[in-house]
Motif scaffolding. Structure first.
Motif, PDB file in Angstrom:
ATOM      1  N   GLY A   1      12.462 -12.011 -15.924  1.00 58.99           N
ATOM      2  CA  GLY A   1      11.926 -10.995 -15.028  1.00 58.99           C
ATOM      3  C   GLY A   1      11.418  -9.848 -15.872  1.00 58.99           C
ATOM      4  O   GLY A   1      11.324  -9.943 -17.097  1.00 58.99           O
ATOM      5  N   ALA A   2      11.078  -8.751 -15.232  1.00 60.53           N
ATOM      6  CA  ALA A   2      10.609  -7.568 -15.958  1.00 60.53           C
ATOM      7  C   ALA A   2      10.801  -6.349 -15.074  1.00 60.53           C
ATOM      8  O   ALA A   2      10.737  -6.443 -13.839  1.00 60.53           O
ATOM      9  CB  ALA A   2       9.141  -7.701 -16.362  1.00 60.53           C
ATOM     10  N   ARG A   3      11.028  -5.214 -15.720  1.00 57.25           N
ATOM     11  CA  ARG A   3      11.109  -3.965 -14.966  1.00 57.25           C
ATOM     12  C   ARG A   3       9.714  -3.554 -14.500  1.00 57.25           C
ATOM     13  O   ARG A   3       8.714  -4.170 -14.852  1.00 57.25           O
ATOM     14  CB  ARG A   3      11.703  -2.868 -15.846  1.00 57.25           C
ATOM     15  N   GLY A   4       9.675  -2.487 -13.709  1.00 57.02           N
ATOM     16  CA  GLY A   4       8.395  -1.875 -13.384  1.00 57.02           C
ATOM     17  C   GLY A   4       7.770  -1.257 -14.629  1.00 57.02           C
ATOM     18  O   GLY A   4       8.296  -1.385 -15.741  1.00 57.02           O
ATOM     19  N   ASN A   5       6.673  -0.566 -14.443  1.00 59.98           N
ATOM     20  CA  ASN A   5       5.976   0.073 -15.568  1.00 59.98           C
ATOM     21  C   ASN A   5       5.931   1.578 -15.329  1.00 59.98           C
ATOM     22  O   ASN A   5       4.947   2.112 -14.803  1.00 59.98           O
ATOM     23  CB  ASN A   5       4.562  -0.493 -15.712  1.00 59.98           C
TER      24      ASN A   5
ATOM     25  N   ALA B   1       0.813  -1.217   0.000  1.00 62.59           N
ATOM     26  CA  ALA B   1       0.000   0.000   0.000  1.00 62.59           C
ATOM     27  C   ALA B   1       0.847   1.268   0.000  1.00 62.59           C
ATOM     28  O   ALA B   1       0.395   2.323  -0.454  1.00 62.59           O
ATOM     29  CB  ALA B   1      -0.934  -0.008   1.207  1.00 62.59           C
ATOM     30  N   ASP B   2       2.088   1.185   0.482  1.00 62.51           N
ATOM     31  CA  ASP B   2       2.935   2.377   0.548  1.00 62.51           C
ATOM     32  C   ASP B   2       3.807   2.537  -0.693  1.00 62.51           C
ATOM     33  O   ASP B   2       4.663   3.424  -0.738  1.00 62.51           O
ATOM     34  CB  ASP B   2       3.805   2.342   1.798  1.00 62.51           C
ATOM     35  N   GLN B   3       3.605   1.691  -1.701  1.00 63.68           N
ATOM     36  CA  GLN B   3       4.371   1.783  -2.938  1.00 63.68           C
ATOM     37  C   GLN B   3       3.468   2.251  -4.076  1.00 63.68           C
ATOM     38  O   GLN B   3       2.253   2.020  -4.056  1.00 63.68           O
ATOM     39  CB  GLN B   3       4.975   0.423  -3.297  1.00 63.68           C
ATOM     40  N   PRO B   4       4.029   2.910  -5.069  1.00 62.45           N
ATOM     41  CA  PRO B   4       3.197   3.410  -6.174  1.00 62.45           C
ATOM     42  C   PRO B   4       2.784   2.284  -7.121  1.00 62.45           C
ATOM     43  O   PRO B   4       3.462   1.274  -7.261  1.00 62.45           O
ATOM     44  CB  PRO B   4       4.125   4.396  -6.889  1.00 62.45           C
ATOM     45  N   GLY B   5       1.630   2.489  -7.769  1.00 59.33           N
ATOM     46  CA  GLY B   5       1.178   1.567  -8.793  1.00 59.33           C
ATOM     47  C   GLY B   5       0.504   0.328  -8.236  1.00 59.33           C
ATOM     48  O   GLY B   5       0.154   0.237  -7.049  1.00 59.33           O
ATOM     49  N   ARG B   6       0.324  -0.651  -9.120  1.00 58.22           N
ATOM     50  CA  ARG B   6      -0.285  -1.916  -8.744  1.00 58.22           C
ATOM     51  C   ARG B   6       0.242  -3.013  -9.667  1.00 58.22           C
ATOM     52  O   ARG B   6       0.338  -2.828 -10.872  1.00 58.22           O
ATOM     53  CB  ARG B   6      -1.812  -1.844  -8.871  1.00 58.22           C
ATOM     54  N   PHE B   7       0.608  -4.155  -9.088  1.00 52.11           N
ATOM     55  CA  PHE B   7       1.033  -5.324  -9.842  1.00 52.11           C
ATOM     56  C   PHE B   7       0.117  -6.476  -9.424  1.00 52.11           C
ATOM     57  O   PHE B   7       0.292  -7.091  -8.384  1.00 52.11           O
ATOM     58  CB  PHE B   7       2.498  -5.635  -9.551  1.00 52.11           C
ATOM     59  N   PHE B   8      -0.882  -6.738 -10.274  1.00 49.32           N
ATOM     60  CA  PHE B   8      -1.884  -7.781 -10.016  1.00 49.32           C
ATOM     61  C   PHE B   8      -1.555  -9.006 -10.851  1.00 49.32           C
ATOM     62  O   PHE B   8      -1.215  -8.896 -12.030  1.00 49.32           O
ATOM     63  CB  PHE B   8      -3.271  -7.256 -10.392  1.00 49.32           C
TER      64      PHE B   8
ATOM     65  N   ALA C   1       2.847   5.731 -18.987  1.00 39.40           N
ATOM     66  CA  ALA C   1       1.485   6.201 -18.724  1.00 39.40           C
ATOM     67  C   ALA C   1       0.425   5.190 -19.123  1.00 39.40           C
ATOM     68  O   ALA C   1      -0.771   5.420 -18.901  1.00 39.40           O
ATOM     69  CB  ALA C   1       1.239   7.504 -19.485  1.00 39.40           C
ATOM     70  N   ASP C   2       0.828   4.066 -19.698  1.00 40.41           N
ATOM     71  CA  ASP C   2      -0.125   3.064 -20.169  1.00 40.41           C
ATOM     72  C   ASP C   2      -0.049   1.809 -19.322  1.00 40.41           C
ATOM     73  O   ASP C   2       0.996   1.481 -18.752  1.00 40.41           O
ATOM     74  CB  ASP C   2       0.166   2.696 -21.633  1.00 40.41           C
ATOM     75  N   ARG C   3      -1.159   1.094 -19.266  1.00 40.27           N
ATOM     76  CA  ARG C   3      -1.189  -0.174 -18.555  1.00 40.27           C
ATOM     77  C   ARG C   3      -0.342  -1.201 -19.302  1.00 40.27           C
ATOM     78  O   ARG C   3      -0.111  -1.066 -20.507  1.00 40.27           O
ATOM     79  CB  ARG C   3      -2.624  -0.690 -18.439  1.00 40.27           C
ATOM     80  N   ARG C   4       0.074  -2.246 -18.593  1.00 34.67           N
ATOM     81  CA  ARG C   4       0.710  -3.391 -19.227  1.00 34.67           C
ATOM     82  C   ARG C   4      -0.055  -4.631 -18.805  1.00 34.67           C
ATOM     83  O   ARG C   4       0.121  -5.162 -17.720  1.00 34.67           O
ATOM     84  CB  ARG C   4       2.174  -3.508 -18.817  1.00 34.67           C
TER      85      ARG C   4
ATOM     86  N   VAL D   1      -2.672 -14.316 -15.654  1.00 37.61           N
ATOM     87  CA  VAL D   1      -2.907 -12.910 -15.994  1.00 37.61           C
ATOM     88  C   VAL D   1      -1.965 -12.048 -15.157  1.00 37.61           C
ATOM     89  O   VAL D   1      -1.852 -12.243 -13.935  1.00 37.61           O
ATOM     90  CB  VAL D   1      -4.376 -12.525 -15.744  1.00 37.61           C
ATOM     91  N   LEU D   2      -1.283 -11.102 -15.817  1.00 35.95           N
ATOM     92  CA  LEU D   2      -0.347 -10.205 -15.128  1.00 35.95           C
ATOM     93  C   LEU D   2      -0.622  -8.778 -15.577  1.00 35.95           C
ATOM     94  O   LEU D   2      -0.595  -8.478 -16.776  1.00 35.95           O
ATOM     95  CB  LEU D   2       1.098 -10.576 -15.447  1.00 35.95           C
ATOM     96  N   ILE D   3      -0.880  -7.893 -14.615  1.00 29.83           N
ATOM     97  CA  ILE D   3      -1.209  -6.503 -14.914  1.00 29.83           C
ATOM     98  C   ILE D   3      -0.296  -5.591 -14.107  1.00 29.83           C
ATOM     99  O   ILE D   3      -0.267  -5.662 -12.873  1.00 29.83           O
ATOM    100  CB  ILE D   3      -2.680  -6.184 -14.579  1.00 29.83           C
ATOM    101  N   LYS D   4       0.449  -4.720 -14.800  1.00 26.77           N
ATOM    102  CA  LYS D   4       1.204  -3.659 -14.135  1.00 26.77           C
ATOM    103  C   LYS D   4       0.582  -2.335 -14.541  1.00 26.77           C
ATOM    104  O   LYS D   4       0.626  -1.945 -15.715  1.00 26.77           O
ATOM    105  CB  LYS D   4       2.685  -3.713 -14.518  1.00 26.77           C
ATOM    106  N   GLU D   5       0.003  -1.670 -13.565  1.00 30.89           N
ATOM    107  CA  GLU D   5      -0.630  -0.384 -13.826  1.00 30.89           C
ATOM    108  C   GLU D   5       0.442   0.696 -14.019  1.00 30.89           C
ATOM    109  O   GLU D   5       1.593   0.531 -13.596  1.00 30.89           O
ATOM    110  CB  GLU D   5      -1.558  -0.009 -12.667  1.00 30.89           C
ATOM    111  N   PRO D   6       0.083   1.805 -14.659  1.00 28.62           N
ATOM    112  CA  PRO D   6       1.054   2.889 -14.863  1.00 28.62           C
ATOM    113  C   PRO D   6       1.665   3.361 -13.541  1.00 28.62           C
ATOM    114  O   PRO D   6       0.975   3.441 -12.526  1.00 28.62           O
ATOM    115  CB  PRO D   6       0.211   3.992 -15.513  1.00 28.62           C
ATOM    116  N   GLY D   7       2.949   3.663 -13.573  1.00 25.79           N
ATOM    117  CA  GLY D   7       3.628   4.167 -12.385  1.00 25.79           C
ATOM    118  C   GLY D   7       4.110   3.097 -11.432  1.00 25.79           C
ATOM    119  O   GLY D   7       4.670   3.426 -10.374  1.00 25.79           O
ATOM    120  N   THR D   8       3.933   1.827 -11.782  1.00 30.35           N
ATOM    121  CA  THR D   8       4.389   0.749 -10.909  1.00 30.35           C
ATOM    122  C   THR D   8       5.911   0.645 -10.986  1.00 30.35           C
ATOM    123  O   THR D   8       6.476   0.436 -12.063  1.00 30.35           O
ATOM    124  CB  THR D   8       3.752  -0.591 -11.319  1.00 30.35           C
TER     125      THR D   8
END
Length: 265
Positions: A209-213, A54-61, A216-219, A102-109
């Protein structure tokens, strides 16, 4: 004769490097994939997780093993070119479906996907395995990164928990330490900019692996996992991921086809 979805050179690259990119194979399936991903996000399954605190930016679902309750994902699994592509890449006469992810990295993650192999988390071993990593949006910075040739390393890499980086199994076992190819120049990293319809294919044993996102667009990504002729059930030192409780299989057996359907061959 079955039409080739990837070239002989690409199949050879997959065998050599443990990963290859197939361009445009799922171009006609992007709308269906996107609808299935959004359905999964609205109605998560029992294995759904958020790897960003919760204290980190973005969302990785991420979530997995939902294809049988999400009609759009099931349609992609059964009717798209995925199984045929998997069989051709693995040089296998069959392609047996293992699971969806399913893997979703929202913008700013900012949180990266840690370096790992899929194989140590799974209860299946073999030289004929493949994951198809299919993005819905164009992917640049947040693309998949893979260590070339790591599927041939003599030992598996230590599996860790994505949210905490703690060891996945209570018994540490005989594993290689998690690599950091950005500071270890002996490793060659493969990564590709991707368009909707492209797919990265990689062996379950390939370190990735993968970097953050930061964009400005979803991944949004749908990953489909298949096994081939030589894949067999194996016991691990703890609960696997996915766990598939009460499967009833014994070491050395092929995966049961009523749970893991053979979709090609």
């Amino acid at each position: 004769m079955t039409a080739a979805l990837i070239s002989a050179d690409e199949v050879a690259a997959f065998a050599r490097d443990g990963a290859v990119v197939a361009r445009g194979v799922f171009r006609d399936w992007i709308g269906t994939i996107a609808a299935g991903i959004e359905h999964n996000l609205r109605e998560p399954g029992p294995y759904a997780a958020d790897s960003v605190s919760a204290d980190q930016p973005g969302r990785f679902f991420d979530d997995y093993c939902n294809w049988q309750r999400l009609p759009d994902i099931e349609q992609v699994v059964r009717a798209s070119p995925a199984a045929q592509l998997a069989a051709q890449a693995m040089r296998s006469t069959t392609a047996q479906f293992f699971h969806d992810h399913v893997l979703i990295k929202e913008p700013g993650t900012q949180k990266p996907t840690p370096w790992h192999q899929d194989a140590p988390y799974y209860f299946v071993e073999g030289t004929q395995t493949v994951s198809l990593w299919i993005p819905v949006e164009p992917v640049r910075e947040a693309t998949l990164r893979l260590i070339a040739g790591s599927h041939l390393w003599p030992k598996p890499v230590l599996p860790v928990r994505w949210a905490t980086d703690a060891a996945f199994y209570a018994e540490p076992g005989d594993y290689l330490p998690v690599p950091d190819p950005d500071t270890q120049p002996e490793h060659t990293v493969l990564e590709w900019e991707l368009e909707p319809g492209d797919a990265v294919l990689f062996d379950f044993r390939t370190v990735h692996g993968a970097r953050g996102n930061p964009g400005a667009d979803r991944r949004r990504v749908l990953s489909l996992r298949f096994v081939g002729d030589d894949a067999r059930f194996v016991e691990r030192p703890g609960r696997t991921s996915p766990p598939f409780p009460d499967h009833g299989m014994k070491p050395g057996e092929r995966l049961r086809s009523d749970w893991f359907p053979i979709l090609f061959g």
